[in-house]
Design a protein around this motif. Sequence first.
Motif, PDB file in Angstrom:
ATOM      1  N   ALA A 288       0.884  -1.092   0.076  1.00 38.20           N
ATOM      2  CA  ALA A 288       0.018   0.157  -0.216  1.00 38.20           C
ATOM      3  C   ALA A 288       0.849   1.244   0.094  1.00 38.20           C
ATOM      4  CB  ALA A 288      -0.947  -0.120   1.207  1.00 38.20           C
ATOM      5  N   SER A 289       0.183   2.348  -0.525  1.00 39.65           N
ATOM      6  CA  SER A 289       0.944   3.560  -0.331  1.00 39.65           C
ATOM      7  C   SER A 289       1.346   4.285   1.046  1.00 39.65           C
ATOM      8  CB  SER A 289       0.292   4.611  -1.197  1.00 39.65           C
ATOM      9  OG  SER A 289      -1.043   4.965  -0.466  1.00 39.65           O
ATOM     10  N   PRO A 290       2.048   5.024   1.241  1.00 45.42           N
ATOM     11  CA  PRO A 290       2.425   5.397   2.705  1.00 45.42           C
ATOM     12  C   PRO A 290       1.029   6.245   3.070  1.00 45.42           C
ATOM     13  CG  PRO A 290       4.235   6.030   1.229  1.00 45.42           C
ATOM     14  CD  PRO A 290       3.403   5.260   0.313  1.00 45.42           C
ATOM     15  N   ASP A 291       0.472   6.968   2.158  1.00 44.52           N
ATOM     16  CA  ASP A 291      -0.835   7.460   2.817  1.00 44.52           C
ATOM     17  C   ASP A 291      -1.927   6.725   2.999  1.00 44.52           C
ATOM     18  OD1 ASP A 291       0.057  10.075   2.260  1.00 44.52           O
ATOM     19  OD2 ASP A 291      -0.755  10.087   0.180  1.00 44.52           O
ATOM     20  N   GLU A 292      -2.033   5.387   2.542  1.00 47.68           N
ATOM     21  CA  GLU A 292      -3.228   4.297   3.021  1.00 47.68           C
ATOM     22  C   GLU A 292      -2.646   4.078   4.235  1.00 47.68           C
ATOM     23  OE1 GLU A 292      -4.641   2.210  -1.089  1.00 47.68           O
ATOM     24  OE2 GLU A 292      -2.484   2.248  -0.782  1.00 47.68           O
ATOM     25  N   ILE A 293      -1.272   3.737   4.300  1.00 44.99           N
ATOM     26  CA  ILE A 293      -0.810   3.302   5.891  1.00 44.99           C
ATOM     27  C   ILE A 293      -1.001   4.224   6.660  1.00 44.99           C
ATOM     28  CG2 ILE A 293       1.172   2.173   6.914  1.00 44.99           C
ATOM     29  CD1 ILE A 293       2.217   1.504   4.314  1.00 44.99           C
ATOM     30  N   ARG A 294      -0.722   5.425   6.574  1.00 44.25           N
ATOM     31  CA  ARG A 294      -1.124   6.485   7.556  1.00 44.25           C
ATOM     32  C   ARG A 294      -2.631   6.405   8.088  1.00 44.25           C
ATOM     33  NH1 ARG A 294       3.124   9.620   4.973  1.00 44.25           N
ATOM     34  NH2 ARG A 294       2.018   9.929   3.289  1.00 44.25           N
TER      35      ARG A 294
END
Length: 256
Positions: A25-31
Amino acid sequence: MGVLEAPAWLVPAFVRNVVGAGATASPDEIRTVAERLLDRWLSPGREFHNVKHLVEVLVRVDELDAESHEPDLVRLAAWYHGAVFDSAERKTYANKGGEDEAASARLAFDDLVGLGVPEHNAQRVHDLVTALVRHAPNPKDPDCAVLCDADLAMLASEPQRYKAYLHDVRAEYSHVPAADYARARARILRKLLARPSLFSTPLGAGWEEPARQNVEAELQRLEKEIAKHDAEAAAHALVAPDPVELAAPQDGSAAP
């Protein structure tokens, strides 16, 4: 997100751990998942099992880092170990306590798989969280030992911090009568003291003596409190009217 505030480094650390576990997943999704998880830790009613406790466990995991084989997975298990929490009376009297390890483990698995973490790594985090039900790690599993020791490290706190810990835990169960709480807490402490050792890692062994001193002192206080409650209950029973006598006819004939 509540009275307590999360340290700024928490979310970036979660992102690093999830990426280290193999997420796609993208960093934004993880955040987004990290912030949702923090909302759980910051929710009302968590007087001890809150974001402060999460930070303390993560710091202890860092101290034991050299003994961990898969540190990213251990840290993720720390994040999720108390994610689902309910100190409601029905759970307290079912001897489940506030942390729901089974539900937290399922949440960890679902979140991590949803972020593209390989299923075997997500399952490993799930299993580490589940192992905290008994805090009795397999001696051949160093990662489990690190997580268990980090979670129990509060027992080895200096006396004033331990006193604050006891205050916060009691506040989480303020709806439980004092006598019931004292007996339940004493049962937990006796089980801990009956163990050959409280900590399983070589580094954690240094916490053994202060932890036992704290636990033994707390148990002594609780036993005095329980004895006081028992004495008060016995005194009340002596002065309370017999319900059979109250039901007996006033003319002295036999009660029906």
